[in-house]
Each structure stands twice: as structure tokens, then as C-alpha cells.
Scaffold this motif. Sequence first.
Motif, PDB file in Angstrom:
ATOM      1  N   SER A 439       0.603  -1.340   0.153  1.00 30.31           N
ATOM      2  CA  SER A 439       0.072   0.045  -0.028  1.00 30.31           C
ATOM      3  C   SER A 439       1.223   1.199   0.246  1.00 30.31           C
ATOM      4  CB  SER A 439      -0.717   0.005   1.764  1.00 30.31           C
ATOM      5  OG  SER A 439      -1.171   1.276   2.220  1.00 30.31           O
ATOM      6  N   ARG A 440       2.812   1.345   0.464  1.00 30.84           N
ATOM      7  CA  ARG A 440       2.664   2.375   0.683  1.00 30.84           C
ATOM      8  C   ARG A 440       3.545   2.757  -0.438  1.00 30.84           C
ATOM      9  NH1 ARG A 440       7.316   2.204   5.497  1.00 30.84           N
ATOM     10  NH2 ARG A 440       6.012   3.793   6.275  1.00 30.84           N
ATOM     11  N   VAL A 441       3.739   1.524  -0.723  1.00 26.27           N
ATOM     12  CA  VAL A 441       4.635   1.313  -2.620  1.00 26.27           C
ATOM     13  C   VAL A 441       2.797   2.699  -3.360  1.00 26.27           C
ATOM     14  CG1 VAL A 441       4.901   0.119  -4.563  1.00 26.27           C
ATOM     15  CG2 VAL A 441       5.808  -0.948  -2.153  1.00 26.27           C
ATOM     16  N   TRP A 442       2.291   1.766  -3.463  1.00 24.85           N
ATOM     17  CA  TRP A 442       0.825   3.110  -4.604  1.00 24.85           C
ATOM     18  C   TRP A 442       1.148   4.273  -4.060  1.00 24.85           C
ATOM     19  CZ3 TRP A 442      -0.803   1.966  -8.362  1.00 24.85           C
ATOM     20  CH2 TRP A 442      -1.058   0.296  -9.708  1.00 24.85           C
ATOM     21  N   LYS A 443       1.132   4.568  -3.056  1.00 25.66           N
ATOM     22  CA  LYS A 443       0.949   6.114  -2.599  1.00 25.66           C
ATOM     23  C   LYS A 443       1.906   6.605  -2.901  1.00 25.66           C
ATOM     24  CE  LYS A 443      -0.119   4.546   1.437  1.00 25.66           C
ATOM     25  NZ  LYS A 443      -0.654   4.113   3.124  1.00 25.66           N
ATOM     26  N   VAL A 444       2.972   6.048  -2.238  1.00 21.24           N
ATOM     27  CA  VAL A 444       4.521   6.943  -2.747  1.00 21.24           C
ATOM     28  C   VAL A 444       4.433   7.591  -4.375  1.00 21.24           C
ATOM     29  CG1 VAL A 444       6.917   6.943  -2.051  1.00 21.24           C
ATOM     30  CG2 VAL A 444       5.316   6.435  -0.255  1.00 21.24           C
ATOM     31  N   MET A 445       4.336   5.523  -4.829  1.00 16.20           N
ATOM     32  CA  MET A 445       5.525   6.227  -6.395  1.00 16.20           C
ATOM     33  C   MET A 445       4.053   6.859  -6.620  1.00 16.20           C
ATOM     34  SD  MET A 445       2.698   4.718  -8.590  1.00 16.20           S
ATOM     35  CE  MET A 445       2.443   3.637  -8.533  1.00 16.20           C
ATOM     36  N   GLU A 446       2.186   7.364  -6.264  1.00 17.26           N
ATOM     37  CA  GLU A 446       1.565   8.238  -6.824  1.00 17.26           C
ATOM     38  C   GLU A 446       1.743   9.691  -6.522  1.00 17.26           C
ATOM     39  OE1 GLU A 446      -2.572   5.494  -7.078  1.00 17.26           O
ATOM     40  OE2 GLU A 446      -2.475   6.709  -5.807  1.00 17.26           O
ATOM     41  N   GLY A 447       2.472  10.023  -5.236  1.00 14.68           N
ATOM     42  CA  GLY A 447       2.689  10.924  -4.789  1.00 14.68           C
ATOM     43  C   GLY A 447       4.475  11.999  -5.198  1.00 14.68           C
ATOM     44  N   LEU A 448       4.977  10.815  -5.606  1.00 12.22           N
ATOM     45  CA  LEU A 448       6.554  11.583  -6.106  1.00 12.22           C
ATOM     46  C   LEU A 448       5.825  12.827  -7.346  1.00 12.22           C
ATOM     47  CD1 LEU A 448       9.114   8.651  -4.964  1.00 12.22           C
ATOM     48  CD2 LEU A 448       8.628  11.241  -4.276  1.00 12.22           C
ATOM     49  N   GLU A 449       6.370  13.356  -7.753  1.00  9.74           N
ATOM     50  CA  GLU A 449       5.948  14.616  -9.101  1.00  9.74           C
ATOM     51  C   GLU A 449       7.167  14.526  -9.478  1.00  9.74           C
ATOM     52  OE1 GLU A 449       5.334  17.906  -6.936  1.00  9.74           O
ATOM     53  OE2 GLU A 449       3.597  17.793  -5.697  1.00  9.74           O
ATOM     54  N   TYR A 450       7.671  13.557 -10.846  1.00  8.15           N
ATOM     55  CA  TYR A 450       8.799  13.137 -10.750  1.00  8.15           C
ATOM     56  C   TYR A 450       7.999  12.274 -12.620  1.00  8.15           C
ATOM     57  CZ  TYR A 450      11.671  15.007  -7.450  1.00  8.15           C
ATOM     58  OH  TYR A 450      12.646  15.096  -6.710  1.00  8.15           O
ATOM     59  N   GLY A 451       9.434  12.457 -13.864  1.00  8.71           N
ATOM     60  CA  GLY A 451       8.907  12.088 -14.897  1.00  8.71           C
ATOM     61  C   GLY A 451       8.944  10.417 -14.775  1.00  8.71           C
ATOM     62  N   MET A 452      10.324  10.046 -13.409  1.00  8.81           N
ATOM     63  CA  MET A 452      10.224   8.251 -13.579  1.00  8.81           C
ATOM     64  C   MET A 452      10.490   7.878 -12.492  1.00  8.81           C
ATOM     65  SD  MET A 452      12.936   8.143 -16.823  1.00  8.81           S
ATOM     66  CE  MET A 452      14.233  10.148 -16.258  1.00  8.81           C
ATOM     67  N   VAL A 453       9.951   6.890 -11.998  1.00  4.92           N
ATOM     68  CA  VAL A 453      10.216   6.387 -10.105  1.00  4.92           C
ATOM     69  C   VAL A 453      10.584   5.040 -10.393  1.00  4.92           C
ATOM     70  CG1 VAL A 453       8.529   6.314  -8.436  1.00  4.92           C
ATOM     71  CG2 VAL A 453       7.789   7.941  -9.917  1.00  4.92           C
ATOM     72  N   GLY A 454      11.699   4.766 -10.050  1.00  6.37           N
ATOM     73  CA  GLY A 454      12.137   3.492  -9.714  1.00  6.37           C
ATOM     74  C   GLY A 454      11.409   2.962  -7.937  1.00  6.37           C
ATOM     75  N   VAL A 455      11.245   1.936  -8.412  1.00  7.58           N
ATOM     76  CA  VAL A 455      11.315   0.846  -7.213  1.00  7.58           C
ATOM     77  C   VAL A 455      11.025  -0.211  -6.762  1.00  7.58           C
ATOM     78  CG1 VAL A 455       8.727   0.134  -6.076  1.00  7.58           C
ATOM     79  CG2 VAL A 455       8.177   2.309  -8.068  1.00  7.58           C
ATOM     80  N   ASN A 456      11.900  -0.354  -5.446  1.00 11.47           N
ATOM     81  CA  ASN A 456      13.006  -1.547  -5.482  1.00 11.47           C
ATOM     82  C   ASN A 456      14.080  -1.462  -6.725  1.00 11.47           C
ATOM     83  OD1 ASN A 456      11.739  -1.585  -2.924  1.00 11.47           O
ATOM     84  ND2 ASN A 456      10.270  -2.832  -4.225  1.00 11.47           N
ATOM     85  N   THR A 457      14.638  -0.834  -7.192  1.00 15.20           N
ATOM     86  CA  THR A 457      15.234  -1.361  -8.202  1.00 15.20           C
ATOM     87  C   THR A 457      16.140   0.834  -8.630  1.00 15.20           C
ATOM     88  OG1 THR A 457      16.178  -0.997 -10.663  1.00 15.20           O
ATOM     89  CG2 THR A 457      13.843  -0.111  -9.831  1.00 15.20           C
ATOM     90  N   GLY A 458      17.240   0.518  -8.743  1.00 15.24           N
ATOM     91  CA  GLY A 458      18.246   2.212  -8.880  1.00 15.24           C
ATOM     92  C   GLY A 458      18.567   2.440 -10.680  1.00 15.24           C
ATOM     93  N   LEU A 459      18.063   1.364 -11.465  1.00  8.85           N
ATOM     94  CA  LEU A 459      18.097   1.430 -12.467  1.00  8.85           C
ATOM     95  C   LEU A 459      17.330   1.135 -13.446  1.00  8.85           C
ATOM     96  CD1 LEU A 459      21.242   1.588 -14.649  1.00  8.85           C
ATOM     97  CD2 LEU A 459      20.719  -1.303 -14.761  1.00  8.85           C
ATOM     98  N   ILE A 460      16.805   2.589 -14.078  1.00  8.21           N
ATOM     99  CA  ILE A 460      15.096   2.040 -14.726  1.00  8.21           C
ATOM    100  C   ILE A 460      15.304   2.534 -16.182  1.00  8.21           C
ATOM    101  CG2 ILE A 460      14.381   3.271 -12.721  1.00  8.21           C
ATOM    102  CD1 ILE A 460      14.609   6.163 -13.544  1.00  8.21           C
TER     103      ILE A 460
END
Length: 497
Positions: A439-460
Motif C-alpha cells: 500500500s505504501r508503494v502505491w501511495k509513494v509512487m503516486e505522490g512523487l512529482e517526477y517523470g520516472m520512479v524506480g521502485v525497489n530498483t536503482g536502474l530504470i
Amino acid sequence: MHFQFMKRLGSTGTIMLELNNKNLLKTEAYIDGQWVSSDKQTAVVNPATGDKIADVTDLSADHARLAIEAAYKAQKEWREKTALERCNILLRWHDLLLENQEDLAQIITAEMGKPIKEARGEIGYGASFIRWFAEEARRVYGDTIPGHMPDKRLMVLKQPIGVAASITPWNFPNAMITRKVAPALAAGCTFVARPSELTPLSALALAELGEQAGIPAGVFNVVTGVDAAAIGLELCTNKMVRKLSFTGSTRVGSLLMEQSAESVKKLSLELGGNAPFIVFDDADLDKAVEGLLIAKFRNSGQTCVCANRIYVQEGIYDEFADRLSQAVLGLKTGDGRDESTHIGPLINDAGLKKVETQLADAVSKGASVKTGGERLAPDQLFFPPTVITNISNDMLFTHEETFGPLAPLYKFTTEQQVIALANDTDFGLASYFYSNDLSRVWKVMEGLEYGMVGVNTGLISTTEAPFGGIKHSGLGREGSHYGLDEYLELKYVCLSV
Ligand code: SIN
């Protein structure tokens, strides 16, 4: 050290690059299918050693105009080829890049210092854009739209925008060009590239391989020159150029936007970043450390998507700082030609001074250096990976991109607080976070004002995905099927039957 090429002095005092395919070392620019030079030259220098590796011709805005005219002339024939014909030429170009991967990687490492393993990776990455857009060339579909009246038939065609131009940086001397030229050529546009004056050799090697692949004269032109302002002005103001794609700083991007206003040019701008990297207390810490090593230290910290501000939740802060410092001790800083190097030199003195200024500012405000912290030698450009704790929001790297191997660890308490901190910047390119709570993953991913979001990865970064930012980080997207739209115009046709 086991260098792939030997240090050998040429007759001009230049360190000769020993390449398997000697044809790839070009020092003249490429306009209308001809290798062109002026009476002026600029030295290309290896930042790891200070050695000159070549003198490359230094062209002016007048030459840029000639290249634009050649591209304009070549456009009709190129756009009239079938998509399959353009696709086949691009696929040959892709194959040639991979056949010459080792030489092209050696050129990158020599002109900008990147560790050789990363340079080989960049050639694979650069070639992947050519293959992707070669394949996409055959899928430029239009639309039919149900008519608004019984006798009307509505259609939308997609057509190449015309002559496209690029201005690209030194940090990815191959891939930043292919990411732009491949969709342009696939769409049926012709192209004028202005590479960084620090790394022209990679661009010229691309032109040589493009010619071998069968790209016709005038379709891909490379204008080398130190006068970035004059060449840039020509690319922005010349009406024949219908599209400009730029990767670089926000300051220069907004200047190019201003200069392109009069000719109402279509723009893609991939500008600066200030990426947050957030580690929540429910994250897998080993994976977070592993991801951060890539997100922070790839290309010695010199990418627009490098983690700039690292936010660690208070309960795991000390442990994370210890584990990261331990991992960083395993990274070797040195000449990129050495196969065991992880961190190469910074590009130049200005790059190194920025890192030192940010670090000194932080230390003067109470930060503690856990590892690294000093350049390796006074007269060299090597700066080791540096982990810093006790960070506060008044330190320079909170609002400025570092573009170097500093890892400042900020402490935070709550999810809401860290989202607000992460978004408290004019930039909006890449962001990263680690959490195992769905549930945190969804909320944070939606809340970040960025063109790209890496979730549990450092290479996108990958050719299949849309790369780009919002806010002061730019306009448009590169790579992916969206990347082709940047070089196409929509034409609406209303047919009365
Ligand atoms: C950049 O630094 O501009 C590009 C980085 C990437 O493609 O990963």
C-alpha cells in the motif's frame, strides 16, 4: 593495470588510440556525406591522464548552416523510402555498432573517462535505441475517426517533422545521440548532430558506421565545434530545422527554448535532475544498498538520473549508513581503462570543484564524512565515492545537482514528510524508493512529482521505457513508442464523399 590499448605517442605528441578498426578514429566533421575540416582544431583530452588523444576539426555556425541545408535537401528522398527500407538501414547500423563494440567503448573511455565495462554497456544501450526505432519505423500507424456528418470521412496521418537537430552532452557520448537520431531517421526525418566538444570522437565514429550501413549523404550530419553558443543559435533560429532535441543543463535548455521561439520549433529537452532516493524502514536493506550503488555511482555520479538526495528512515539510518559505507569501500577509483575500475575521473576541473564545494559547504554546516571525502591526488580528476551523514536541508546538494560521487544521507521520520521533502525541488526527472509495503508503494509512487520512479530498483533506463522529466527537468520523452511521436506531425484529413 591491464590496458586494452597501449600508450604510444604520435608524431604530433598525441597519445594514439590502438583500435582494431582504425577507420573509427575520425577527426573531421561529417556533412552531406563528406568528411569536412576547417583550419582550426580542438584537442580532445583523456580526463584520466590529461593526455591529448586527438585534434578534431573546429567548425563554425556557417558550417552548421551548410549541414542543415544538406539535411533539408536529403529529406525528400529519405522520407519517400518505405519504412522497411529505412528499418533495414538502421538495423545494419545497429549491427555495425555491436560488431565494433570494443573499439567504440575504448573511444568513450578515452574521451570521457567512463570505466571500460560501463563504456561497453553504453554501446549496447546506444545500439538498442537504433534497433528499437528501426522496428518502430514500420508501425507508424494513423487513425480513422467516425465522421461527424454522413458525407465526411476523417483521417489522421503521421508524417515526419522535417530536419531535426540535437545538442548532446559528454556523459553518454554515444547513447544520447542514438536516442535522438534513431527515432528521427525511423520517422523519415534527416538530422544534424552537435556533440559535446569534449567527446566528438564517439559521434564521428557513429557517422562512419552510419555511412557503412548505407545512410545516404545528408541524412545524418555531425558538426563538431567548440563554439557551442554560435552553433546552438544557428540550430535554434534556422527555420529549416523543425525539431531540436537537447540533453544538458536546465539553464542552457531554457536559453535554447527562448532562442527557438521565433521559429516555433518543436522541442525535446532532457534537463537537470535532483533525484531523491528513499529507503523506508520496511525495505530490504541489502537490495537498497545494491540499488544505491548503481543509482548514485554509475558514471562516477555523472548522470541526470543519479540519486542526489538519499532519504533514510530514522529507525534504520545508522545501519544503512554502515552498510553503504562498507559497500562503497569495495569500489575502486582510477583510470577507466583498467578492467577493475568502478569509478573513473570526473570530466574536468569544474566538475571536481563543484563536488569539493558542495562537500566543504556540508562539512562547514555540521556534516560528517564516513568514507572518501578527498580527491586522490592534487593534479588529477579522481574523487572517491563519499558517504556523508548528519545532513541538513540548508546544504547545497539539497537544491543543486551534484554530478559527482557524493552520497548525502538525510534522516526522515514519516512517509508524508519524506514525500514533501522529495518534491521540494524545481526538478522532476528520476526518483527512487525502497519499500516492501504494497500500500505504501502505491501511495509513494503516486505522490512523487517526477517523470520516472524506480521502485525497489536503482536502474530504470531502458530503450523500451519513456525517459524524461517534468517541471524544470524538461519536455518530451525519449525511447519507447512515445519517443517516435517527438519526430512526427499529425495531419488531419477531412474527406467529403
Ligand atoms: C543522462 O544522464 O542524461 C542519461 C542517463 C541515462 O540514460 O540513464
